[in-house]
Design an enzyme around this catalytic site. Sequence first.
Site, PDB file in Angstrom:
ATOM      1  N   TYR A   4      -2.576  -1.995  10.297  1.00 53.91           N
ATOM      2  CA  TYR A   4      -2.565  -2.031   9.270  1.00 53.91           C
ATOM      3  C   TYR A   4      -0.930  -1.190   8.361  1.00 53.91           C
ATOM      4  O   TYR A   4      -0.061  -2.306   7.371  1.00 53.91           O
ATOM      5  CB  TYR A   4      -3.565  -1.354   8.441  1.00 53.91           C
ATOM      6  CG  TYR A   4      -3.152  -1.366   6.848  1.00 53.91           C
ATOM      7  CD1 TYR A   4      -3.987  -2.394   6.536  1.00 53.91           C
ATOM      8  CD2 TYR A   4      -2.882  -0.260   5.595  1.00 53.91           C
ATOM      9  CE1 TYR A   4      -4.131  -2.428   4.701  1.00 53.91           C
ATOM     10  CE2 TYR A   4      -3.482  -0.411   4.507  1.00 53.91           C
ATOM     11  CZ  TYR A   4      -3.704  -1.696   3.785  1.00 53.91           C
ATOM     12  OH  TYR A   4      -4.239  -1.361   2.297  1.00 53.91           O
ATOM     13  N   SER A  24       0.808  -1.192  -0.018  1.00 53.25           N
ATOM     14  CA  SER A  24      -0.241   0.291   0.432  1.00 53.25           C
ATOM     15  C   SER A  24       0.715   0.879   0.034  1.00 53.25           C
ATOM     16  O   SER A  24       2.208   1.329   0.271  1.00 53.25           O
ATOM     17  CB  SER A  24      -1.090  -0.016   1.561  1.00 53.25           C
ATOM     18  OG  SER A  24      -1.404   1.092   1.412  1.00 53.25           O
TER      19      SER A  24
HETATM   20  N1  LIG Z   1      -8.615  -0.359  -2.283  1.00 58.37           N
HETATM   21  C1  LIG Z   1      -7.013   0.930  -1.874  1.00 58.37           C
HETATM   22  O1  LIG Z   1      -7.684   1.948  -1.979  1.00 58.37           O
HETATM   23  C2  LIG Z   1      -6.788   0.001  -1.643  1.00 58.37           C
HETATM   24  C3  LIG Z   1      -5.143   0.388  -0.903  1.00 58.37           C
HETATM   25  C4  LIG Z   1      -3.991   0.368  -0.843  1.00 58.37           C
HETATM   26  C5  LIG Z   1      -3.737  -1.232  -0.443  1.00 58.37           C
HETATM   27  N2  LIG Z   1      -4.715  -1.609  -0.510  1.00 58.37           N
HETATM   28  C6  LIG Z   1      -4.839  -3.539  -1.051  1.00 58.37           C
HETATM   29  O2  LIG Z   1      -5.480  -3.796  -2.610  1.00 58.37           O
HETATM   30  C7  LIG Z   1      -5.612  -6.035  -1.608  1.00 58.37           C
HETATM   31  C8  LIG Z   1      -6.789  -6.020  -1.756  1.00 58.37           C
HETATM   32  O3  LIG Z   1      -8.055  -5.215  -1.342  1.00 58.37           O
HETATM   33  P1  LIG Z   1      -9.100  -4.263  -2.015  1.00 58.37           P
HETATM   34  O4  LIG Z   1      -8.868  -2.857  -1.555  1.00 58.37           O
HETATM   35  O5  LIG Z   1      -9.702  -4.706  -3.172  1.00 58.37           O
HETATM   36  O6  LIG Z   1      -9.886  -4.685  -0.533  1.00 58.37           O
HETATM   37  P2  LIG Z   1     -11.355  -5.853  -0.882  1.00 58.37           P
HETATM   38  O7  LIG Z   1     -11.728  -6.088   0.590  1.00 58.37           O
HETATM   39  O8  LIG Z   1     -12.597  -5.524  -1.951  1.00 58.37           O
HETATM   40  O9  LIG Z   1     -10.969  -7.205  -1.450  1.00 58.37           O
HETATM   41  C9  LIG Z   1     -10.429  -7.477  -0.255  1.00 58.37           C
HETATM   42  C10 LIG Z   1     -10.220  -9.134  -1.004  1.00 58.37           C
HETATM   43  O10 LIG Z   1      -9.144 -10.488   0.121  1.00 58.37           O
HETATM   44  C11 LIG Z   1     -10.244 -11.082   0.899  1.00 58.37           C
HETATM   45  N3  LIG Z   1      -9.634 -11.577   1.962  1.00 58.37           N
HETATM   46  C12 LIG Z   1      -9.556 -11.148   3.428  1.00 58.37           C
HETATM   47  N4  LIG Z   1      -9.058 -12.229   4.004  1.00 58.37           N
HETATM   48  C13 LIG Z   1      -8.860 -12.863   3.168  1.00 58.37           C
HETATM   49  C14 LIG Z   1      -8.145 -14.391   3.777  1.00 58.37           C
HETATM   50  N5  LIG Z   1      -7.950 -15.209   5.105  1.00 58.37           N
HETATM   51  N6  LIG Z   1      -7.912 -15.213   2.780  1.00 58.37           N
HETATM   52  C15 LIG Z   1      -7.774 -15.363   1.886  1.00 58.37           C
HETATM   53  N7  LIG Z   1      -8.655 -14.181   1.029  1.00 58.37           N
HETATM   54  C16 LIG Z   1      -8.962 -12.976   2.292  1.00 58.37           C
HETATM   55  C17 LIG Z   1     -11.913 -10.349   0.547  1.00 58.37           C
HETATM   56  O11 LIG Z   1     -11.899 -11.435   0.991  1.00 58.37           O
HETATM   57  C18 LIG Z   1     -11.539 -10.284  -0.357  1.00 58.37           C
HETATM   58  O12 LIG Z   1     -12.302 -10.713  -1.645  1.00 58.37           O
HETATM   59  C19 LIG Z   1      -5.688  -5.737  -0.458  1.00 58.37           C
HETATM   60  O13 LIG Z   1      -4.135  -6.117  -0.009  1.00 58.37           O
HETATM   61  C20 LIG Z   1      -5.519  -4.179  -0.060  1.00 58.37           C
HETATM   62  O14 LIG Z   1      -4.807  -3.472   1.485  1.00 58.37           O
HETATM   63  C21 LIG Z   1      -6.093  -1.712  -1.411  1.00 58.37           C
END
Ligand SMILES: NC(=O)c1ccc[n+]([C@@H]2O[C@H](COP(=O)([O-])OP(=O)(O)OC[C@H]3O[C@@H](n4cnc5c(N)ncnc54)[C@H](O)[C@@H]3O)[C@@H](O)[C@H]2O)c1
Length: 287
Positions: free
Chosen positions: A156, A143
């Site tokens: 986080y 992130s």
């Molecule tokens: N959305 C943002 O703005 C943003 C910014 C920085 C980083 N991220 C990172 O991007 C990645 C994806 O997140 P996102 O934003 O798409 O969120 P999201 O919640 O839409 O998707 C995350 C997915 O991970 C799955 N998950 C959670 N715990 C799990 C586990 N124990 N085993 C397997 N799957 C699991 C969830 O069910 C979900 O489908 C994450 O690592 C998040 O930290 C997102």
Amino acid sequence: MKDFGGRVAVVTGAASGIGRALAGALAELDMKLVLADVEASALNEVAEGLAQAGRSAVAVPTDVSQADAVTALAERAYEEFGAVHLLCNNAGVFAAGLSYDAPQSDYDWCFGVNVWGILNGLRSFVPRMLEAGEPGHIVNTASMAALTSVPFSAPYAMSKAAVLSLSESLYLEMQARSASLGVSVVCPELFDTRIGWAERNRPAHLERKDEEGASPEREGTEQAIKAATATGQEPGVLAQRIIEGVRDNQLYVLAPEGDPWRDACNARLDDLRAGRNPGGAVPGGGE
Ligand SMILES: NC(=O)c1ccc[n+]([C@@H]2O[C@H](COP(=O)([O-])OP(=O)(O)OC[C@H]3O[C@@H](n4cnc5c(N)ncnc54)[C@H](O)[C@@H]3O)[C@@H](O)[C@H]2O)c1
């Protein structure tokens, strides 16, 4: 890794947000997909949608924080397709709170999924990918929080800083071994996903007890993440950026220059170089 068509990708966290968009974009490149997520029904829907569009995708419900489950995921991937070329360790969860007040369960949950989840992926796949000796790539999702000074989300932010460090180690190890595997660490800014609602996947044994760690700062950060991601970019934009990063073997896949998160990263680098204390607010309020 320059060629995607006909090769095999594993994507964790593929049931939602960035993982789902990445799965779709890799399918467009004609990759065969192994999709993993802890949300089995949403995962099956994604795989079925891709299959209906004529793509090759299998869903393997997996809790990435559990080493045995990720070993089983690798077994299934190799059984199904005989190879893995691209491993995307994308699954992640978010918890906010004051660093000194957040319960241990917040740290255990964030580290379990965000850090040990990735390490489980590396342990289960990298030795086999190395043994195959084919061009391949590992994508770990961190992130911009890993590259900026962030308050009120230590569980986080700490976990994402660990992902950055782990990815740098892996990159240098692959270089030292002249391996055919590239490494990218993705540091997204704000995207419109369900990360602000990550609690939906929190296991019962790591639930917060009563008002543990509650504070106005935690509440404010939780609200801010929901609001900021809801107006964030469409995750398909990031999927294309990740694909470009893989193709060009970029270790750091960052928010673009001009984005407020990239500015905050640059300001932090300036602070470090000058030995100055961090001073600024965080764009979007903490993510
Ligand atoms: N959305 C943002 O703005 C943003 C910014 C920085 C980083 N991220 C990172 O991007 C990645 C994806 O997140 P996102 O934003 O798409 O969120 P999201 O919640 O839409 O998707 C995350 C997915 O991970 C799955 N998950 C959670 N715990 C799990 C586990 N124990 N085993 C397997 N799957 C699991 C969830 O069910 C979900 O489908 C994450 O690592 C998040 O930290 C997102």
